[in-house]
Design an enzyme around this catalytic site. Structure first.
Site, PDB file in Angstrom:
ATOM      1  N   SER A   1     -10.063  -4.890  29.624  1.00  0.00           N
ATOM      2  CA  SER A   1     -10.633  -4.632  30.953  1.00  0.00           C
ATOM      3  C   SER A   1     -11.902  -5.446  31.203  1.00  0.00           C
ATOM      4  CB  SER A   1     -10.975  -3.152  31.115  1.00  0.00           C
ATOM      5  OG  SER A   1      -9.904  -2.351  30.719  1.00  0.00           O
TER       6      SER A   1
HETATM    7  N1  SAH Z   1      -9.896  -1.025  26.699  1.00  0.00           N
HETATM    8  C1  SAH Z   1      -8.910  -1.880  26.066  1.00  0.00           C
HETATM    9  C2  SAH Z   1      -7.878  -2.309  27.046  1.00  0.00           C
HETATM   10  C3  SAH Z   1      -6.691  -1.479  26.916  1.00  0.00           C
HETATM   11  S1  SAH Z   1      -5.333  -1.949  27.939  1.00  0.00           S
HETATM   12  C4  SAH Z   1      -9.627  -3.066  25.484  1.00  0.00           C
HETATM   13  O1  SAH Z   1     -10.841  -3.043  25.409  1.00  0.00           O
HETATM   14  O2  SAH Z   1      -8.959  -4.031  25.072  1.00  0.00           O
HETATM   15  C5  SAH Z   1      -4.541  -0.379  27.867  1.00  0.00           C
HETATM   16  C6  SAH Z   1      -3.779  -0.106  26.593  1.00  0.00           C
HETATM   17  O3  SAH Z   1      -3.245   1.207  26.700  1.00  0.00           O
HETATM   18  C7  SAH Z   1      -2.586  -1.031  26.357  1.00  0.00           C
HETATM   19  O4  SAH Z   1      -2.754  -1.709  25.145  1.00  0.00           O
HETATM   20  C8  SAH Z   1      -1.387  -0.080  26.335  1.00  0.00           C
HETATM   21  O5  SAH Z   1      -0.399  -0.448  25.390  1.00  0.00           O
HETATM   22  C9  SAH Z   1      -2.038   1.230  25.960  1.00  0.00           C
HETATM   23  N2  SAH Z   1      -1.322   2.470  26.330  1.00  0.00           N
HETATM   24  C10 SAH Z   1      -0.655   2.755  27.474  1.00  0.00           C
HETATM   25  N3  SAH Z   1      -0.161   4.015  27.428  1.00  0.00           N
HETATM   26  C11 SAH Z   1      -0.553   4.551  26.229  1.00  0.00           C
HETATM   27  C12 SAH Z   1      -0.361   5.816  25.588  1.00  0.00           C
HETATM   28  N4  SAH Z   1       0.348   6.823  26.153  1.00  0.00           N
HETATM   29  N5  SAH Z   1      -0.902   6.018  24.360  1.00  0.00           N
HETATM   30  C13 SAH Z   1      -1.586   5.014  23.739  1.00  0.00           C
HETATM   31  N6  SAH Z   1      -1.798   3.785  24.292  1.00  0.00           N
HETATM   32  C14 SAH Z   1      -1.287   3.562  25.523  1.00  0.00           C
END
Ligand code: SAH
Length: 218
Positions: A67
């Site tokens: 993000s």
């Molecule tokens: N804040 C993170 C960005 C995450 S993007 C960073 O700093 O890089 C959001 C992530 O949530 C993705 O990798 C996706 O695979 C994960 N995600 C989506 N649904 C999820 C769930 N139910 N449980 C765990 N991870 C999940």
């Protein structure tokens, strides 16, 4: 824990990112300090390192993104963390936000549904020396043991998963983006009592997010 050993140019570039974060409304000293400390360039591919300190989201592979720093700053600030708090992050992704949380909170549990991302984040977090961050490969937050003072969801949910409130202590805070058309409204919920029936809510921002995906049991 990792401390700045990189050169002055890196420090200068990172301070530009901090200016953007501050002008987006991040005033918490602990959040600003954490964002100064964590080397975001470690969490993106070599090819994208030149953009690591722009205030922009970046692809991390497997269709996911890290993000925007200012959005991370706003969400982490709203979570109200301090050195004696336990936090659950849903969506480890690159592990960048997990490291920010690890700088501020006492203990971080972070879950990620994609194994490759979870393994990669674990390697980087280990290399940077964070011993208070536990990374689990799962899409099910109920696998994180115990209750948390704060929960940050890093992916956009179509519907609020109501049972998430059962993972919060009384007075605990949930930060979660909820889809509204093609973008998300970032919501802050405070669990006022012991049960789910007294919840305060506030909107804290708008941003695009990758979707929160949970396989339902058949
Ligand atoms: N804040 C993170 C960005 C995450 S993007 C960073 O700093 O890089 C959001 C992530 O949530 C993705 O990798 C996706 O695979 C994960 N995600 C989506 N649904 C999820 C769930 N139910 N449980 C765990 N991870 C999940």
């Amino acid at each position: 824990m990792y401390r700045n050993s990189d050169n002055n140019i890196m420090h200068y570039i990172r301070s530009n990112m901090i200016s953007s974060i501050v002008s987006s409304g991040v005033y918490s000293e602990s959040v600003i300090r954490a964002m100064k400390n964590v080397p975001r360039h470690f969490f993106v591919s070599q090819a994208l390192r030149y953009k690591a300190y722009d205030d922009t989201s970046l692809p991390i592979g497997l269709g996911q993104t890290i993000s925007r720093p200012s959005i991370i700053g706003i969400m982490v600030q709203a979570a109200g963390l301090s050195g004696n708090k336990r936090v659950l992050e849903i969506g480890t992704g690159s592990g960048y936000q997990s490291a920010i949380l690890g700088e501020i909170a006492e203990y971080v549990v972070t879950i990620e549904r994609i194994k490759e991302l979870s393994d990669r984040a674990r390697r980087i977090i280990f290399k940077l020396g964070y011993s208070n961050i536990r990374i689990l490969h799962t899409d099910d937050f109920s696998e994180a043991d115990g209750l948390f003072d704060s929960i940050i969801v890093a992916a956009g949910a179509r519907n609020l998963p109501e049972d998430i409130f059962d993972k919060l202590v009384e007075g605990g805070v949930l930060i979660i983006p909820l889809f509204n058309g093609s973008t998300c409204i970032i919501k802050k919920f405070i669990k006022m009592g012991r049960d789910r029936d007294n919840i305060l809510s506030e909107d804290i921002g708008i941003a695009p997010f990758v979707p929160y995906i949970k396989e339902e049991c058949a």
